[in-house]
Design an enzyme around this catalytic site. Structure first.
Site, PDB file in Angstrom:
ATOM      1  N   GLU A  35       0.716  -1.346  -0.406  1.00 12.78           N
ATOM      2  CA  GLU A  35       0.309  -0.312  -0.061  1.00 12.78           C
ATOM      3  C   GLU A  35       1.116   1.088   0.182  1.00 12.78           C
ATOM      4  O   GLU A  35       0.223   2.197  -0.915  1.00 12.78           O
ATOM      5  CB  GLU A  35      -1.279  -0.403   1.262  1.00 12.78           C
ATOM      6  CG  GLU A  35      -2.175  -0.918   1.253  1.00 12.78           C
ATOM      7  CD  GLU A  35      -1.239  -2.208   1.753  1.00 12.78           C
ATOM      8  OE1 GLU A  35      -0.290  -2.898   2.122  1.00 12.78           O
ATOM      9  OE2 GLU A  35      -2.490  -3.018   2.528  1.00 12.78           O
ATOM     10  N   GLY A  41      23.202  -7.967 -22.558  1.00  8.65           N
ATOM     11  CA  GLY A  41      22.056  -9.423 -22.659  1.00  8.65           C
ATOM     12  C   GLY A  41      20.825  -8.798 -22.665  1.00  8.65           C
ATOM     13  O   GLY A  41      20.201  -9.125 -23.516  1.00  8.65           O
ATOM     14  N   SER A  42      19.785  -8.378 -21.772  1.00  6.71           N
ATOM     15  CA  SER A  42      18.526  -8.033 -22.511  1.00  6.71           C
ATOM     16  C   SER A  42      18.384  -6.428 -22.915  1.00  6.71           C
ATOM     17  O   SER A  42      18.870  -4.958 -23.354  1.00  6.71           O
ATOM     18  CB  SER A  42      18.179  -7.364 -20.657  1.00  6.71           C
ATOM     19  OG  SER A  42      18.902  -6.130 -20.185  1.00  6.71           O
ATOM     20  N   GLU A  97      28.112  -8.544  -2.949  1.00  3.17           N
ATOM     21  CA  GLU A  97      26.708  -8.494  -1.650  1.00  3.17           C
ATOM     22  C   GLU A  97      27.177  -9.821  -1.184  1.00  3.17           C
ATOM     23  O   GLU A  97      26.868  -9.099  -0.038  1.00  3.17           O
ATOM     24  CB  GLU A  97      25.583  -8.868  -2.695  1.00  3.17           C
ATOM     25  CG  GLU A  97      24.818  -7.122  -3.330  1.00  3.17           C
ATOM     26  CD  GLU A  97      24.069  -7.531  -4.028  1.00  3.17           C
ATOM     27  OE1 GLU A  97      22.687  -8.043  -3.585  1.00  3.17           O
ATOM     28  OE2 GLU A  97      23.676  -5.947  -5.159  1.00  3.17           O
ATOM     29  N   HIS A 148      29.442 -11.089 -16.298  1.00  4.82           N
ATOM     30  CA  HIS A 148      29.340  -9.589 -16.441  1.00  4.82           C
ATOM     31  C   HIS A 148      28.915  -9.049 -15.070  1.00  4.82           C
ATOM     32  O   HIS A 148      28.189  -9.842 -13.737  1.00  4.82           O
ATOM     33  CB  HIS A 148      27.626  -9.181 -16.798  1.00  4.82           C
ATOM     34  CG  HIS A 148      26.837  -7.854 -17.187  1.00  4.82           C
ATOM     35  ND1 HIS A 148      28.401  -6.304 -17.082  1.00  4.82           N
ATOM     36  CD2 HIS A 148      26.313  -7.083 -16.347  1.00  4.82           C
ATOM     37  CE1 HIS A 148      27.554  -5.968 -17.116  1.00  4.82           C
ATOM     38  NE2 HIS A 148      26.148  -6.136 -15.753  1.00  4.82           N
ATOM     39  N   HIS A 178      22.316   3.772 -17.048  1.00  3.88           N
ATOM     40  CA  HIS A 178      21.289   4.443 -15.779  1.00  3.88           C
ATOM     41  C   HIS A 178      20.819   5.419 -16.152  1.00  3.88           C
ATOM     42  O   HIS A 178      19.381   6.077 -15.799  1.00  3.88           O
ATOM     43  CB  HIS A 178      21.937   4.417 -14.629  1.00  3.88           C
ATOM     44  CG  HIS A 178      22.472   2.696 -14.239  1.00  3.88           C
ATOM     45  ND1 HIS A 178      23.437   2.457 -14.776  1.00  3.88           N
ATOM     46  CD2 HIS A 178      21.788   2.219 -13.924  1.00  3.88           C
ATOM     47  CE1 HIS A 178      24.190   1.616 -14.260  1.00  3.88           C
ATOM     48  NE2 HIS A 178      22.894   0.895 -13.218  1.00  3.88           N
TER      49      HIS A 178
END
Ligand code: GLN
Ligand code: ZN
Length: 763
Positions: free
Chosen positions: A17, A441-442, A614, A650, A703
């Protein structure tokens, strides 16, 4: 009597929400009052969800980020937003999200554009906070109005409250001194404001204040350790009681420090630091409250209640009323409520606990401690049955997978020849020019693609129609790449919703929730897949699509996979085996896919490890252990191929200084990385390390909607060439293009291909 409490509750709501309310407000579709109303309702609902606790947190709710809330509470606004004269919350969003000048003019007629605050990961979680900004001139002034009014709200609702704030040392440690000054020099200015904040809380009748100092689970040098002593002596006014909260790890060398601090309570994360409980109890002052985090706030599994009681009962006996219990950390990192899952497999959902269920566990454990296990017999029986079912389920345990894991040998992850020999064979086979061009790739995930996917999922179109649509998209991407003159093509990933979910959905051992959202930053939520069992690959996952794409062109077609470490790091993982064990299972499944692609004639295969970094542990001393198994898992996935097959990987970040040896050990023939914003300086470490393999340093910042010019990209590549010989360089964007539009991608790639041609002519 043991006291139950919670450190923080998810704020987005089980239907996200808050996300929708924020986005409507930002788009100008709702008012500030409506947004505030949603916030009020969510807080009220979440306090009701926590009503069974002795103390519920207040101040954990945020419209964007709790660290940014703290910056505003301390009056530490970046200089560039100080002259704003609109609503405070609007200014808050300006820091959180930035503002382009045009939009600012249109909406408020005030103050022009402003750069967003930097965002970075909150410790080792996937939550991102807005980095506080400091310089030598930074001053602080208190504005506790939001926290105070929320306290009021909660009390009116009959909640026993415990305000939550971020402690001064963690706040300073998480921030950045823009002018390179020493952040600790700000402490004398910061502490009086914290003291005033505690006074203000005391005046409202707050008994306890939870002051979060998770930085205590990281390595601190002497000056930061001293700062802790100085700070907590200064804040020891006794007008409120301080619960110093640590979480996400062990205290280790900081344990003695914590014991000495004049605080009335300490919270320890016993999921990570159970072995430190005895020492903390022993070394703490005899009247100190010890709060133990006994339910995992970072995963979605049911707690083993009996096993917890086994070690906790003696501690409870020792501590008596001084014992508090809670989840290990804020529940911000888990989904809200399992009850919202209507479609999940009943057996698997019986093994799970989301935030609401985790608090139930706390209540059951408290009852057992206070009145004996017999007071909660039926809860313990149900819990035991669920754990037994999970433990013995054939869906969790796959003997074939265990056998394959046991058969892993040292050589499995090693290429047949070393890089030089492979590179020569690959060059002969692929016949690529100098400075070969490729993408990551995309290609854009268009509206049509997303529509077809959702229609397929909801059964509105059949598989044949769906596949035909995806094929058309793939063909489109291939034709566009041929027109552009790229050297190594990709199929464009039209069929992938997400680079982890796509694989998780096809692997045995994964389950997906419907509403298992977790906040990643601001209004953005992710739904991590749940890795519950031994991982196997029932059938090939990408071969059909990649082969189809390859059949359309004479150019080399690059196969596209997500690596085992990234799949692991973006999932909720098992707690019944080490992360490394799950990672090796994923590695074997990806390895089979790599070998199937190779068999299908694909000569270049890219295995993305976007999330390798990460997974690094919070303490540097533990990095090597992680890197060793993570790199090994990648190698097992990638390195079973013939010399002629070229492996790419990558990584979309730009910090390699401290992990370069691990990157080299992965031995990928080509690594593509994010570099366009760092002016190629990050290649220095590849140069000094003598990194031997090929590198594609990104030259196009995907980006940003800006179209990079040919000249910019030539200049960047020339800078790259100052560090790496041309024979080992590729030309490519920073990352995948899925979030961009075709009309941005085409001109950018036209320029990129031209840049590569210019570079070839010059050399
Ligand atoms: N192959 C993926 C893509 O192009 C890589 C994405 C990523 O690294 N985050 O989208
Ligand atoms: Zn990337």
């Amino acid at each position: 009597m043991v006291t139950t409490h919670n450190l923080g509750f998810p704020r987005t709501g089980f239907k996200r929400e808050l996300k929708f309310a924020l986005e409507a407000y930002w788009k100008g579709q709702s008012s500030l009052a409506m947004l505030e109303q949603v916030g009020t309702e969510l807080r009220a609902r979440h306090w009701r969800d926590q009503a069974g606790l002795d103390l519920a947190p207040v101040g954990d709710f945020s419209f964007y980020d709790q660290v940014l809330d703290m910056s505003f509470m301390l009056g530490n606004l970046p200089t560039r937003v100080r002259d704003f004269h609109g609503e405070q919350l609007d200014n808050y969003f300006r820091v959180a999200r930035g503002r382009s000048a045009a939009v600012a003019e249109e909406n408020t007629g005030c103050c022009g554009g402003v750069a967003a605050g930097e965002m970075t990961k909150w410790f080792d979680t996937n939550y991102h906070y807005i980095v506080p900004e400091f310089d030598a001139e930074t001053t602080f002034t208190l504005d506790a109005s939001r926290l105070l009014s929320q306290l009021d709200e909660a009390r009116k609702q009959g909640i026993r409250t415990k305000p939550v704030i971020i402690g001064p040392i963690t706040y300073l440690a998480l921030g950045k001194a823009k002018d390179g000054s020493d952040k600790l020099d700000l402490l004398p200015r910061l502490l009086p404001v914290y003291a005033r904040l505690l006074d203000a809380l005391a005046q409202t009748g707050a008994g306890w204040v939870q002051i979060d100092e998770p930085v205590l689970v990281t390595e601190l040098d002497a000056s930061w350790q001293n700062a802790f002593v100085q700070t907590y002596q200064a804040l020891d006014t006794r007008r409120v009681k301080l619960l110093l909260a640590t979480y996400f790890g062990q205290l280790r060398e900081n344990l003695a420090l914590v014991s000495r601090l004049p605080v009335q309570g300490v919270h320890l994360d016993t999921i990570n630091a159970r072995e430190e409980v005895a020492e903390l109890v022993k070394t703490s002052p005899p009247d100190r409250i010890i709060s133990l985090g006994i339910v995992n706030g970072r995963n979605i599994w049911k707690t083993d209640l009996e096993a917890t009681l086994d070690w906790l009962e003696p501690v409870a006996k020792l501590l008596g009323d001084r014992l508090w219990i809670a989840p290990s950390c804020s529940l911000l990192h888990v989904p809200v409520d399992l009850a919202a899952e209507e479609k999940m497999d009943a057996e698997i959902s019986s093994w799970l606990a989301f935030a609401v269920q985790k608090l139930d566990e706390i209540r059951v454990l408290a009852l057992a401690l206070d009145r004996g296990r017999s007071a909660v017999t039926s809860e313990l029986v149900t819990n035991r049955a669920a754990l037994d079912s999970r433990h013995s389920s054939p869906r969790v345990n796959n003997p074939d997978v265990k056998k394959a894991i046991a058969a892993i040998t040292e050589s499995l992850g090693r290429r047949m020849s070393e890089f030089g020999a492979r590179a020569a064979k690959q060059a002969a086979l692929l016949q690529l020019p100098l400075y070969p061009t490729t993408t990551i790739g995309s290609f854009p995930q268009t509206r049509e693609i997303r529509l077809a996917r959702s229609q397929f999922k909801s059964g509105k179109i059949d598989e044949g129609t769906y596949k035909a649509t995806m094929r058309r998209e793939i063909e489109h991407a291939v034709r566009e790449q041929e027109k552009l003159g790229l050297d190594v093509l990709v199929h464009g990933e039209a069929e992938r919703n997400d680079m982890v979910e796509y694989f998780g959905e096809q692997l045995e051992g994964y389950v997906f929730s419907q509403n298992g959202w977790v906040q990643s930053y601001g209004s953005r939520c992710v739904k991590p897949p749940i890795l519950f069992g031994d991982i196997s690959r029932p059938k090939a996952m990408t071969v059909e699509w990649i082969s189809y794409a390859a059949s359309l062109t004479d150019k080399p077609m690059k196969g596209m996979l997500t690596g085992p470490v990234t799949i692991l790091n973006w999932s909720f993982v098992r707690d019944d085996q080490p992360r490394s064990a799950s990672c090796f299972q994923l590695a074997l499944a990806i390895r089979d896919e790599v070998l199937d692609l190779e068999k299908a004639g694909i000569r270049i295969i890219q295995i993305d490890e976007a999330a390798l970094r990460e997974g690094l542990p919070l303490r540097k001393s533990q990095w090597q252990d992680y890197l060793t198994w993570a790199v090994e898992a990648f190698c097992i996935a990638a390195n079973g191929v013939a010399d002629e097959t070229q492996i790419h990987t990558h990584m979309c970040y730009s910090e390699f200084n401290d992990i370069i040896a691990a990157i080299a050990a992965m031995d990928a023939d080509v690594i593509t990385i994010e570099t366009s914003r760092s002016d190629m300086e990050l290649l220095d470490v590849f140069e000094t390390f003598n990194y031997p393999n090929q590198i594609g340093p990104g030259v196009y910042d995907i980006h940003s909607p800006n179209i990079p010019t040919e000249a910019q990209m030539v200049t960047l590549m020339e800078k790259a060439n100052e560090r790496i010989p041309a024979q080992r360089l590729w030309v490519n964007p920073d990352c995948g293009l899925k979030t961009r539009q075709w009309n941005e991608v085409i001109p950018a790639l036209v320029n990129m291909v031209r840049a590569a041609r210019t570079l070839r002519e010059k050399s």
